[in-house]
Each structure stands twice: as C-alpha cells, then as structure tokens.
Design a protein around this motif. Structure first.
Motif, mmCIF file in Angstrom:
data_model
loop_
_atom_site.group_PDB
_atom_site.id
_atom_site.type_symbol
_atom_site.label_atom_id
_atom_site.label_comp_id
_atom_site.label_asym_id
_atom_site.label_seq_id
_atom_site.Cartn_x
_atom_site.Cartn_y
_atom_site.Cartn_z
ATOM 1 N N THR A 1 0.726 1.909 -27.791
ATOM 2 C CA THR A 1 0.717 1.392 -26.430
ATOM 3 C C THR A 1 -0.027 2.341 -25.506
ATOM 4 O O THR A 1 0.141 3.562 -25.580
ATOM 5 N N LEU A 2 -0.819 1.747 -24.656
ATOM 6 C CA LEU A 2 -1.586 2.452 -23.633
ATOM 7 C C LEU A 2 -0.943 2.195 -22.280
ATOM 8 O O LEU A 2 -0.433 1.096 -22.038
ATOM 9 N N TYR A 3 -0.946 3.199 -21.418
ATOM 10 C CA TYR A 3 -0.343 3.064 -20.096
ATOM 11 C C TYR A 3 -1.327 3.465 -19.006
ATOM 12 O O TYR A 3 -2.257 4.238 -19.225
ATOM 13 N N LEU A 4 -1.078 2.937 -17.815
ATOM 14 C CA LEU A 4 -1.794 3.383 -16.631
ATOM 15 C C LEU A 4 -0.776 3.475 -15.498
ATOM 16 O O LEU A 4 -0.296 2.450 -15.011
ATOM 17 N N GLN A 5 -0.435 4.695 -15.127
ATOM 18 C CA GLN A 5 0.448 4.920 -13.998
ATOM 19 C C GLN A 5 -0.403 4.966 -12.744
ATOM 20 O O GLN A 5 -1.311 5.794 -12.642
ATOM 21 N N MET A 6 -0.109 4.079 -11.813
ATOM 22 C CA MET A 6 -0.903 3.972 -10.592
ATOM 23 C C MET A 6 -0.018 4.317 -9.401
ATOM 24 O O MET A 6 0.959 3.615 -9.128
ATOM 25 N N ASN A 7 -0.363 5.391 -8.715
ATOM 26 C CA ASN A 7 0.372 5.830 -7.531
ATOM 27 C C ASN A 7 -0.517 5.749 -6.296
ATOM 28 O O ASN A 7 -1.743 5.645 -6.407
ATOM 29 N N SER A 8 0.105 5.793 -5.143
ATOM 30 C CA SER A 8 -0.639 5.758 -3.866
ATOM 31 C C SER A 8 -1.635 4.613 -3.854
ATOM 32 O O SER A 8 -2.811 4.791 -3.515
ATOM 33 N N LEU A 9 -1.171 3.448 -4.225
ATOM 34 C CA LEU A 9 -2.064 2.294 -4.333
ATOM 35 C C LEU A 9 -2.626 1.893 -2.980
ATOM 36 O O LEU A 9 -1.960 2.015 -1.937
ATOM 37 N N LYS A 10 -3.865 1.411 -3.018
ATOM 38 C CA LYS A 10 -4.587 0.988 -1.826
ATOM 39 C C LYS A 10 -4.967 -0.479 -1.978
ATOM 40 O O LYS A 10 -5.113 -0.972 -3.111
ATOM 41 N N PRO A 11 -5.181 -1.173 -0.869
ATOM 42 C CA PRO A 11 -5.616 -2.584 -0.978
ATOM 43 C C PRO A 11 -6.875 -2.752 -1.829
ATOM 44 O O PRO A 11 -7.013 -3.762 -2.529
ATOM 45 N N ALA B 1 0.842 -1.193 0.000
ATOM 46 C CA ALA B 1 0.000 0.000 0.000
ATOM 47 C C ALA B 1 0.882 1.249 0.000
ATOM 48 O O ALA B 1 1.894 1.302 0.702
ATOM 49 N N GLY B 2 0.486 2.218 -0.814
ATOM 50 C CA GLY B 2 1.272 3.432 -0.967
ATOM 51 C C GLY B 2 2.263 3.379 -2.105
ATOM 52 O O GLY B 2 2.838 4.403 -2.478
ATOM 53 N N GLY B 3 2.455 2.197 -2.655
ATOM 54 C CA GLY B 3 3.410 2.026 -3.749
ATOM 55 C C GLY B 3 2.827 2.373 -5.099
ATOM 56 O O GLY B 3 1.691 2.851 -5.203
ATOM 57 N N SER B 4 3.629 2.127 -6.138
ATOM 58 C CA SER B 4 3.247 2.482 -7.500
ATOM 59 C C SER B 4 3.489 1.314 -8.448
ATOM 60 O O SER B 4 4.362 0.470 -8.216
ATOM 61 N N LEU B 5 2.721 1.290 -9.509
ATOM 62 C CA LEU B 5 2.909 0.362 -10.617
ATOM 63 C C LEU B 5 2.541 1.082 -11.896
ATOM 64 O O LEU B 5 1.706 2.002 -11.879
ATOM 65 N N ARG B 6 3.136 0.656 -13.013
ATOM 66 C CA ARG B 6 2.723 1.161 -14.315
ATOM 67 C C ARG B 6 2.328 -0.015 -15.192
ATOM 68 O O ARG B 6 3.138 -0.917 -15.453
#
Length: 118
Positions: A78-88, A14-19
C-alpha cells in the motif's frame, strides 16, 4: 500487470488534512517506484510525489513539498499520501501509478477526488 485502487479522498476545509491510500495487487514485485499524480478540471495531469519501493527514496513537486508526505507499507503493498495544510488549489482527482525500472509511470488507478474548500 499491477492493479491499483485509491481511497481516502473527500471534502476538507483549507488548512485541513487528508490521507490517501493506494492498494496494489497483481505483479507488485515488478514495481520499481510508485507515485501520486493529480489532475484538476481543465488542467493537465501533474506529478505530485514518488517513492522507490525498495529504498524509500522520495521526490516531491515544489508545490507540495513540506506539506505532503509519501510513504509505503511493503507488507501491505500500500502506498500513502499524507496531505497537510491543504489549499483550494490542491483540489483535483488524485491518481496513483507504478513504474518498472527505466520505464514511464503506468498502471494507473481510477483516482480519488480531493476537494478543498476556502
């Protein structure tokens, strides 16, 4: 027909990021917009974000606005989704999809699992 292949999912705290990435091939010129959707276990698939391929106009679900950013690279299809502040509660299988003008989203990818631990 457009073929879509998602990648970039994984396990993050939690709180991390993924792209996430979604590589498109085939009749990509027919795509008016592309989007990300997600489906958590036992729940309906829900809209996350979308972007128009030509103009880059974006839309987000309220639950991810301010944390996720959708973008596209037209040269790389290509399509992207930057995900920050991830939650459960962001834990789900994430799918990309494309749609033609005036049509519903279709041509779904196989999905990529995102798991956010607390």
């Amino acid at each position: 027909q457009v073929q879509l292949v998602e990648s970039g999912g994984g396990l993050v705290q939690a709180g991390g990021s993924l792209r996430l990435s979604c590589a498109a091939s085939g009749r990509t010129f027919s795509s008016y917009a592309m989007g990300w959707f997600r489906q958590a276990p036992g729940k309906e698939r829900e809209f996350v974000a979308s972007i128009t391929w030509a103009g880059g106009n974006t839309a987000y679900a309220a639950s991810v606005k301010g944390r996720f950013t959708i973008s596209r690279d037209k040269n790389k299809n290509t399509l992207y989704l930057q995900m920050n502040s991830l939650k459960p509660e962001d834990t789900a299988v994430y799918y990309c999809a494309t749609r033609a003008a005036g049509a519903d989203f279709g041509s779904w990818g196989q999905g990529t699992q995102v798991t956010v631990s607390s």
